[in-house]
Design a protein around this motif. Structure first.
Motif, PDB file in Angstrom:
ATOM      1  N   GLY A 172      29.970 -14.989  32.487  1.00 51.22           N
ATOM      2  CA  GLY A 172      30.522 -15.652  31.303  1.00 51.22           C
ATOM      3  C   GLY A 172      30.164 -17.118  31.230  1.00 51.22           C
ATOM      4  O   GLY A 172      30.960 -17.927  30.718  1.00 51.22           O
ATOM      5  N   LYS A 173      28.965 -17.481  31.679  1.00 52.65           N
ATOM      6  CA  LYS A 173      28.554 -18.882  31.675  1.00 52.65           C
ATOM      7  C   LYS A 173      27.548 -19.151  30.560  1.00 52.65           C
ATOM      8  O   LYS A 173      26.663 -18.322  30.301  1.00 52.65           O
ATOM      9  CB  LYS A 173      27.908 -19.249  33.019  1.00 52.65           C
ATOM     10  CG  LYS A 173      28.808 -18.993  34.219  1.00 52.65           C
ATOM     11  CD  LYS A 173      30.065 -19.840  34.182  1.00 52.65           C
ATOM     12  CE  LYS A 173      30.969 -19.546  35.375  1.00 52.65           C
ATOM     13  NZ  LYS A 173      32.149 -20.430  35.420  1.00 52.65           N
ATOM     14  N   PRO A 174      27.641 -20.295  29.915  1.00 48.17           N
ATOM     15  CA  PRO A 174      26.579 -20.670  28.975  1.00 48.17           C
ATOM     16  C   PRO A 174      25.279 -20.849  29.732  1.00 48.17           C
ATOM     17  O   PRO A 174      25.253 -21.415  30.826  1.00 48.17           O
ATOM     18  CB  PRO A 174      27.074 -21.993  28.382  1.00 48.17           C
ATOM     19  CG  PRO A 174      28.057 -22.525  29.364  1.00 48.17           C
ATOM     20  CD  PRO A 174      28.672 -21.329  30.040  1.00 48.17           C
ATOM     21  N   ALA A 175      24.196 -20.337  29.184  1.00 49.42           N
ATOM     22  CA  ALA A 175      22.931 -20.259  29.912  1.00 49.42           C
ATOM     23  C   ALA A 175      21.828 -20.955  29.129  1.00 49.42           C
ATOM     24  O   ALA A 175      21.736 -20.813  27.906  1.00 49.42           O
ATOM     25  CB  ALA A 175      22.560 -18.791  30.149  1.00 49.42           C
ATOM     26  N   VAL A 176      20.994 -21.686  29.875  1.00 52.93           N
ATOM     27  CA  VAL A 176      19.807 -22.315  29.298  1.00 52.93           C
ATOM     28  C   VAL A 176      18.600 -21.706  29.997  1.00 52.93           C
ATOM     29  O   VAL A 176      18.449 -21.829  31.219  1.00 52.93           O
ATOM     30  CB  VAL A 176      19.828 -23.838  29.478  1.00 52.93           C
ATOM     31  CG1 VAL A 176      18.600 -24.468  28.806  1.00 52.93           C
ATOM     32  CG2 VAL A 176      21.110 -24.442  28.916  1.00 52.93           C
ATOM     33  N   VAL A 177      17.753 -21.020  29.237  1.00 45.62           N
ATOM     34  CA  VAL A 177      16.608 -20.327  29.811  1.00 45.62           C
ATOM     35  C   VAL A 177      15.469 -21.311  30.067  1.00 45.62           C
ATOM     36  O   VAL A 177      15.116 -22.115  29.200  1.00 45.62           O
ATOM     37  CB  VAL A 177      16.145 -19.188  28.885  1.00 45.62           C
ATOM     38  CG1 VAL A 177      14.849 -18.552  29.407  1.00 45.62           C
ATOM     39  CG2 VAL A 177      17.241 -18.130  28.764  1.00 45.62           C
ATOM     40  N   GLN A 178      14.924 -21.218  31.263  1.00 40.79           N
ATOM     41  CA  GLN A 178      13.788 -22.038  31.682  1.00 40.79           C
ATOM     42  C   GLN A 178      12.509 -21.237  31.525  1.00 40.79           C
ATOM     43  O   GLN A 178      12.461 -20.040  31.799  1.00 40.79           O
ATOM     44  CB  GLN A 178      13.959 -22.441  33.153  1.00 40.79           C
ATOM     45  CG  GLN A 178      12.749 -23.094  33.783  1.00 40.79           C
ATOM     46  CD  GLN A 178      12.837 -23.118  35.297  1.00 40.79           C
ATOM     47  OE1 GLN A 178      13.910 -22.949  35.869  1.00 40.79           O
ATOM     48  NE2 GLN A 178      11.711 -23.317  35.965  1.00 40.79           N
ATOM     49  N   GLY A 179      11.456 -21.903  31.098  1.00 37.94           N
ATOM     50  CA  GLY A 179      10.140 -21.273  31.065  1.00 37.94           C
ATOM     51  C   GLY A 179       9.105 -22.200  31.664  1.00 37.94           C
ATOM     52  O   GLY A 179       9.388 -22.940  32.602  1.00 37.94           O
ATOM     53  N   GLU A 180       7.924 -22.175  31.105  1.00 40.04           N
ATOM     54  CA  GLU A 180       6.843 -23.047  31.550  1.00 40.04           C
ATOM     55  C   GLU A 180       6.443 -23.993  30.426  1.00 40.04           C
ATOM     56  O   GLU A 180       6.819 -23.814  29.269  1.00 40.04           O
ATOM     57  CB  GLU A 180       5.642 -22.212  31.982  1.00 40.04           C
ATOM     58  CG  GLU A 180       5.877 -21.426  33.261  1.00 40.04           C
ATOM     59  CD  GLU A 180       4.613 -20.733  33.731  1.00 40.04           C
ATOM     60  OE1 GLU A 180       4.009 -21.212  34.699  1.00 40.04           O
ATOM     61  OE2 GLU A 180       4.240 -19.720  33.126  1.00 40.04           O
ATOM     62  N   SER A 181       5.670 -24.999  30.794  1.00 38.51           N
ATOM     63  CA  SER A 181       5.159 -25.974  29.825  1.00 38.51           C
ATOM     64  C   SER A 181       6.285 -26.614  29.022  1.00 38.51           C
ATOM     65  O   SER A 181       6.192 -26.780  27.799  1.00 38.51           O
ATOM     66  CB  SER A 181       4.138 -25.314  28.877  1.00 38.51           C
ATOM     67  OG  SER A 181       3.046 -24.827  29.601  1.00 38.51           O
ATOM     68  N   GLY A 182       7.359 -26.961  29.709  1.00 37.09           N
ATOM     69  CA  GLY A 182       8.443 -27.698  29.089  1.00 37.09           C
ATOM     70  C   GLY A 182       9.418 -26.868  28.278  1.00 37.09           C
ATOM     71  O   GLY A 182      10.190 -27.418  27.481  1.00 37.09           O
ATOM     72  N   PHE A 183       9.435 -25.553  28.480  1.00 38.23           N
ATOM     73  CA  PHE A 183      10.329 -24.686  27.696  1.00 38.23           C
ATOM     74  C   PHE A 183      11.748 -24.717  28.247  1.00 38.23           C
ATOM     75  O   PHE A 183      11.980 -24.493  29.440  1.00 38.23           O
ATOM     76  CB  PHE A 183       9.835 -23.243  27.713  1.00 38.23           C
ATOM     77  CG  PHE A 183      10.713 -22.300  26.937  1.00 38.23           C
ATOM     78  CD1 PHE A 183      10.449 -22.032  25.617  1.00 38.23           C
ATOM     79  CD2 PHE A 183      11.816 -21.692  27.529  1.00 38.23           C
ATOM     80  CE1 PHE A 183      11.255 -21.158  24.883  1.00 38.23           C
ATOM     81  CE2 PHE A 183      12.638 -20.832  26.819  1.00 38.23           C
ATOM     82  CZ  PHE A 183      12.354 -20.567  25.490  1.00 38.23           C
ATOM     83  N   TRP A 184      12.732 -24.953  27.374  1.00 39.85           N
ATOM     84  CA  TRP A 184      14.159 -24.795  27.656  1.00 39.85           C
ATOM     85  C   TRP A 184      14.822 -24.356  26.360  1.00 39.85           C
ATOM     86  O   TRP A 184      14.561 -24.920  25.303  1.00 39.85           O
ATOM     87  CB  TRP A 184      14.795 -26.105  28.120  1.00 39.85           C
ATOM     88  CG  TRP A 184      14.270 -26.628  29.418  1.00 39.85           C
ATOM     89  CD1 TRP A 184      13.291 -27.572  29.590  1.00 39.85           C
ATOM     90  CD2 TRP A 184      14.690 -26.243  30.722  1.00 39.85           C
ATOM     91  NE1 TRP A 184      13.079 -27.798  30.928  1.00 39.85           N
ATOM     92  CE2 TRP A 184      13.923 -26.998  31.650  1.00 39.85           C
ATOM     93  CE3 TRP A 184      15.631 -25.343  31.208  1.00 39.85           C
ATOM     94  CZ2 TRP A 184      14.072 -26.874  33.023  1.00 39.85           C
ATOM     95  CZ3 TRP A 184      15.788 -25.217  32.578  1.00 39.85           C
ATOM     96  CH2 TRP A 184      15.014 -25.972  33.470  1.00 39.85           C
ATOM     97  N   ARG A 185      15.714 -23.361  26.444  1.00 38.21           N
ATOM     98  CA  ARG A 185      16.406 -22.910  25.240  1.00 38.21           C
ATOM     99  C   ARG A 185      17.742 -22.282  25.612  1.00 38.21           C
ATOM    100  O   ARG A 185      17.817 -21.402  26.466  1.00 38.21           O
ATOM    101  CB  ARG A 185      15.545 -21.895  24.489  1.00 38.21           C
ATOM    102  CG  ARG A 185      16.161 -21.388  23.188  1.00 38.21           C
ATOM    103  CD  ARG A 185      16.226 -22.466  22.107  1.00 38.21           C
ATOM    104  NE  ARG A 185      17.046 -22.021  20.981  1.00 38.21           N
ATOM    105  CZ  ARG A 185      16.579 -21.349  19.936  1.00 38.21           C
ATOM    106  NH1 ARG A 185      15.290 -21.035  19.869  1.00 38.21           N
ATOM    107  NH2 ARG A 185      17.390 -20.998  18.957  1.00 38.21           N
ATOM    108  N   VAL A 186      18.798 -22.716  24.933  1.00 37.46           N
ATOM    109  CA  VAL A 186      20.132 -22.138  25.113  1.00 37.46           C
ATOM    110  C   VAL A 186      20.142 -20.699  24.609  1.00 37.46           C
ATOM    111  O   VAL A 186      19.508 -20.369  23.600  1.00 37.46           O
ATOM    112  CB  VAL A 186      21.176 -22.976  24.356  1.00 37.46           C
ATOM    113  CG1 VAL A 186      22.525 -22.263  24.319  1.00 37.46           C
ATOM    114  CG2 VAL A 186      21.329 -24.346  24.996  1.00 37.46           C
TER     115      VAL A 186
END
Length: 421
Positions: free
Chosen positions: A273-287
């Motif tokens: 039940g935690k708010p999540a921010v997805v990490q990717g490559e080349s500067g990717f971050w998205r809630v």
């Protein structure tokens, strides 16, 4: 059915946790399941889940003849029906061990792309719709979707976990906000984002105190430790806490107010039940929210941004509203939990896995083992080895190359829009 599950590694990581937890859930459905592998920290979890462990020799070069022989013995002695390899080295070794045996090799690949030298007749499970579409276009005979499963009973809010004890041990504050990363510290895919997260935590000024807790070990541990130490020196505080690899990191998820990560790790955070921010490559971050969810369900819990140099600013932009608004964190945490319970439960995944095994066995032993196909797979493997050698000579070889080349960047797999940072 008698099933032998062979994870690619027995140390902490998303693919191998999925393999072991799914193996236990399949066993609970009444099947005879054992896990094979080398020694590692997850061996204790195998025992805790009531699974038999078959130790394999250290492989050296992959595929390993020693490992193949050990698998052949296990098949003969135990009457194994299915040998299920996770990621490409176990998948190839399982295929070779089953070649002259009354057993069938099955492959799961949860990396961001599938090694082209896994034979096209090998039944394949992948983690996203996007990769499944790409592999069907590649000509694979049987490809199905198996999204990373989560045990929603062992990963949920309200569990009695040693949060206070462990927080005291590692110097994690009771007040303020905790941002967590639970990840293997690999140079491919992971390191870029982890370093940017440390940079961002070092920037934060004012508001509630914030700490970043990083749980995990791996080949990039030295770089992560150096960056964490530098951030702590600059701020004059223990802003970044490194726990190393944890046998059971669930207390970190429970302690966290926000979790950063990708793949199975982000799904476990969502199960808590935690708010999540997805990490990717080349500067990717998205809630993870209502607008980003469809893209993640298609391409996986990952993304590609506009450039690694923009990663710190991108992450800070995603974190800013979460850090400022407790009600928003609660709403997104509740949303995340609902998504996991409705779509990613371990028990539902185990039933789908058993159905896949039965489908494979129903096809019988005629697995199109044509000489031409094996010749083609061998040629692809030779090209792969040659390219690795050439890259090593240039000093640019990747340790985890099928995660380093994400399917979301591949042609033919872009039938729907990707999530954008």
């Amino acid at each position: 059915m008698k099933i032998l599950v062979y994870p690619h590694d027995m140390n902490l990581g998303g693919s191998q946790l999925n393999a072991i937890e799914l193996a236990a859930a399949v066993k609970d459905l009444g099947h005879d399941v054992a896990v094979a592998g080398q020694h590692g920290s997850l061996r204790a979890k195998v025992g805790e889940l009531g699974l038999e462990f078959i130790e394999l020799p250290e492989p050296g070069r992959r595929p390993s003849r020693k490992v193949v022989k050990a698998l052949e013995r296990a098949i003969a002695q135990r009457g194994i029906d299915i040998v299920h390899g996770y990621e490409w080295p176990p998948s190839l070794e399982a295929e070779l061990a089953c070649f002259d045996a009354p057993a069938t090799a099955v492959s799961t690949v949860l990396s961001m792309s599938v090694a082209p030298f896994i034979p096209t007749h090998t039944p394949l499970l992948v983690g996203t719709e996007q990769i499944a579409a790409a592999e069907r276009d590649f000509g694979r005979a049987l490809v199905e979707l198996m999204e990373p499963p989560i045990d929603t009973r062992l990963n949920r809010p309200g569990l009695e976990l040693p949060v206070r004890e462990m927080s005291q041990r590692w110097g994690i504050r009771n007040g303020g906000l905790t941002i967590a990363i639970v990840s293997r510290l690999a140079r491919e895919m992971k390191l870029e984002g982890i370093l940017r997260a440390i940079e961002v935590i070092g920037r934060i000024q004012g508001g509630e105190p914030v700490q970043l807790v990083i749980a995990g070990g791996g080949p990039a541990a030295g770089e992560v430790a150096a960056a964490a130490a530098a951030a702590n020196r600059r701020t004059g505080q223990l802003r970044v806490v490194l726990t190393g690899e944890l046998e059971d990191p669930r207390w970190v998820y429970q302690k966290a107010d926000i979790v950063l990560g990708m793949g199975g790790s982000i799904l476990r955070a969502m199960a808590f039940g935690k708010p999540a921010v997805v990490q990717g490559e080349s500067g990717f971050w998205r809630v993870v929210d209502e607008s980003s969810l469809p893209g993640f369900l298609f391409q996986g819990w990952y993304g590609a941004g506009a450039g690694s140099g923009q990663g710190a600013d991108a992450l800070q932009a995603q974190l800013r509203p979460l850090l400022a608004d407790a009600a928003l964190r609660q709403r997104l945490g509740d949303f995340a939990r609902r998504v996991v319970v409705e779509r990613f439960s371990l028990q539902a995944s185990a039933r789908r896995q058993v159905q896949f095994y039965r489908q494979v066995l129903a096809q019988g032993q005629g697995r199109n083992r044509l000489g031409a196909e094996y010749t083609l797979a061998a040629a692809r493997f030779a090209r792969y080895k040659f390219s690795r050698l050439a890259a090593r000579m240039r000093g640019s070889v990747a340790a985890d190359d099928f995660n380093a080349t994400a399917a979301l960047r591949s042609a033919g797999a872009s039938g729907r829009p990707a999530v954008r940072a």
